[in-house]
Design an enzyme around this catalytic site. Structure first.
Site, short mmCIF file in Angstrom:
data_model
loop_
_atom_site.label_atom_id
_atom_site.label_comp_id
_atom_site.label_asym_id
_atom_site.label_seq_id
_atom_site.Cartn_x
_atom_site.Cartn_y
_atom_site.Cartn_z
N ASP A 261 43.77 90.55 100.10
CA ASP A 261 44.37 89.77 99.02
C ASP A 261 43.34 88.72 98.62
O ASP A 261 42.98 87.86 99.42
CB ASP A 261 45.66 89.10 99.51
CG ASP A 261 46.41 88.36 98.42
OD1 ASP A 261 45.81 88.05 97.37
OD2 ASP A 261 47.61 88.06 98.62
N VAL A 262 42.87 88.76 97.39
CA VAL A 262 41.80 87.85 96.97
C VAL A 262 42.24 86.40 96.95
O VAL A 262 41.41 85.49 96.87
CB VAL A 262 41.21 88.24 95.61
CG1 VAL A 262 40.53 89.61 95.67
CG2 VAL A 262 42.28 88.21 94.51
N LYS B 63 42.77 82.69 82.98
CA LYS B 63 41.52 83.18 82.41
C LYS B 63 40.73 82.05 81.74
O LYS B 63 39.49 82.07 81.76
CB LYS B 63 41.79 84.30 81.41
CG LYS B 63 42.14 85.64 82.05
CD LYS B 63 41.00 86.17 82.91
CE LYS B 63 41.31 87.55 83.45
NZ LYS B 63 40.22 88.08 84.30
N TYR C 34 48.73 83.94 82.52
CA TYR C 34 47.48 84.69 82.51
C TYR C 34 46.42 83.98 81.67
O TYR C 34 45.26 83.86 82.09
CB TYR C 34 47.74 86.09 81.96
CG TYR C 34 46.52 86.97 81.88
CD1 TYR C 34 46.04 87.61 83.02
CD2 TYR C 34 45.86 87.18 80.68
CE1 TYR C 34 44.92 88.44 82.95
CE2 TYR C 34 44.75 88.00 80.60
CZ TYR C 34 44.28 88.63 81.74
OH TYR C 34 43.18 89.44 81.68
N SER D 204 38.45 88.12 79.28
CA SER D 204 39.40 88.58 78.28
C SER D 204 39.24 87.72 77.03
O SER D 204 38.78 86.57 77.12
CB SER D 204 40.83 88.44 78.82
OG SER D 204 41.79 88.61 77.80
#
Length: 344
Positions: free
Chosen positions: A56-57, A152, A148, A135
């Protein structure tokens, strides 16, 4: 030797396969063991050496131990690709603090943990490349994806700060970021979802192989600070730069409809993979592709332009220069004609 996080599905899986296809040794990091097993087989079938590492990062110590094991078994680290993420589709008013925190832990802090593990090994050797899978939403927030977008945006700021530091130290360790468009990956069927319908990527949609090729190219050309992939990414980033208020209003009108299908999500789709892998059970491997392959572009002129921007710039300058010369000749001709008709 290449490490790819988020390698069990989606962009990470396509990237791992692309690195393997050119004979690289690839360490695959992800939570889901089912997806890792299948991805490992694909890398080996493509011609590369593969090492699956369930991790799990969000766990910094576990990421560093995975990096150490990758080097013990595959050799010195050359490239680290951060592609792991998780998120929730929801209006801000319906999301929970825990969902925002977990999204940040995986998508943002997972990138930080991976980068730091890479730097601990690259900096003493003064070589290596870190590639961030970004992204268009790293610059431009959209409705229903606040968690998100925020993560990002944080990755983008982290990347810029790190790049400045490496330049200051005159290090030969490089970092670059690839800003990606809407992609046909399984994420839209497995992310946590509070929307009335199943989410979807904003069109135009690209196949994950487009992103994978861009990540491989970026790894080989890390002097570029970032790459913009997909015409929609270019339009979004330029629109946000020159008319952000107008883009706010446009997204307020269109952002809800263009990010949802007509299908109603199942209970499992609503739960998503925020806290547990989507492929936690046998037989749940999701692969690199999602449900939008019928409309996904497998190639595009803009990604090619992004990879060869210098050559195209020279060509454009030449064309502009030719147009300018032709224009000057036309003006001179018109002036001579006017002088002949009106000598005074």
């Amino acid at each position: 030797m290449v490490v790819v996080t988020g390698a069990s599905a989606g962009v990470g899986r396509a990237a791992a396969r692309a690195f393997g296809a050119r004979g690289d040794a690839v360490a695959l990091l992800a939570r889901g063991e089912e997806g890792l097993e299948r991805a490992t087989a694909e890398v080996r079938d493509a011609g590369g050496e593969a090492l699956p590492l369930p991790v799990d990062v969000a766990d910094a110590a576990a990421v560093d131990e995975a990096a150490a094991r990758a080097e013990r078994e595959l050799g010195p680290l050359d490239v680290w690709v951060n592609a792991a993420f998780s998120t929730v589709f929801s209006p801000v008013s319906e999301a929970t603090p825990e969902e925002f925190r977990r999204t940040a832990e995986v998508t943002y802090l997972g990138t930080v943990h991976g980068t730091m593990a890479a730097l601990r090994r690259m900096l003493p050797r003064d070589r290596g490349t870190v590639v961030q899978a970004g992204s268009a939403l790293a610059y431009r927030g959209v409705p229903l994806q606040a968690a998100y977008c925020a993560a990002k945006h944080a990755v983008q700021g982290f990347h810029e700060s790190l790049r400045c530091e490496l330049l200051h130290e005159r290090s030969r360790v490089r970092t670059t970021m690839v800003q990606l468009p809407g992609l046909d990956t399984p994420q839209f069927g497995w992310v946590r979802n509070h929307l009335p319908r199943v989410p979807r990527p904003v069109p135009p949609v690209y196949a994950p192989e487009v992103a994978a090729r861009a990540l491989v190219f970026a790894a080989d050309h890390p002097r570029r600070r970032e790459f913009w992939i997909g015409g929609s990414t270019v339009a979004t980033l330029l629109g946000d730069r020159f008319a952000p208020g107008l883009l706010d209003r446009y997204l307020a009108r269109t952002g809800y409809g263009t990010q949802q299908t007509d299908a109603v999500p199942s209970p499992a789709q609503r739960e998503g993979n925020l806290w547990r892998p989507a492929d936690a059970e046998p037989g749940q491997d999701h692969g690199a592709h999602g449900a939008f392959g019928g409309e996904a572009h497998r190639h595009g002129a803009q990604p090619l332009a992004s990879r060869h921007h210098a050559l195209l710039a020279v060509a454009a300058c030449g064309a502009a220069g030719g147009a300018a010369v032709g224009g000057r000749a036309l003006v001179r001709g018109l002036l001579r004609r006017r002088a002949a008709v009106h000598p005074g």
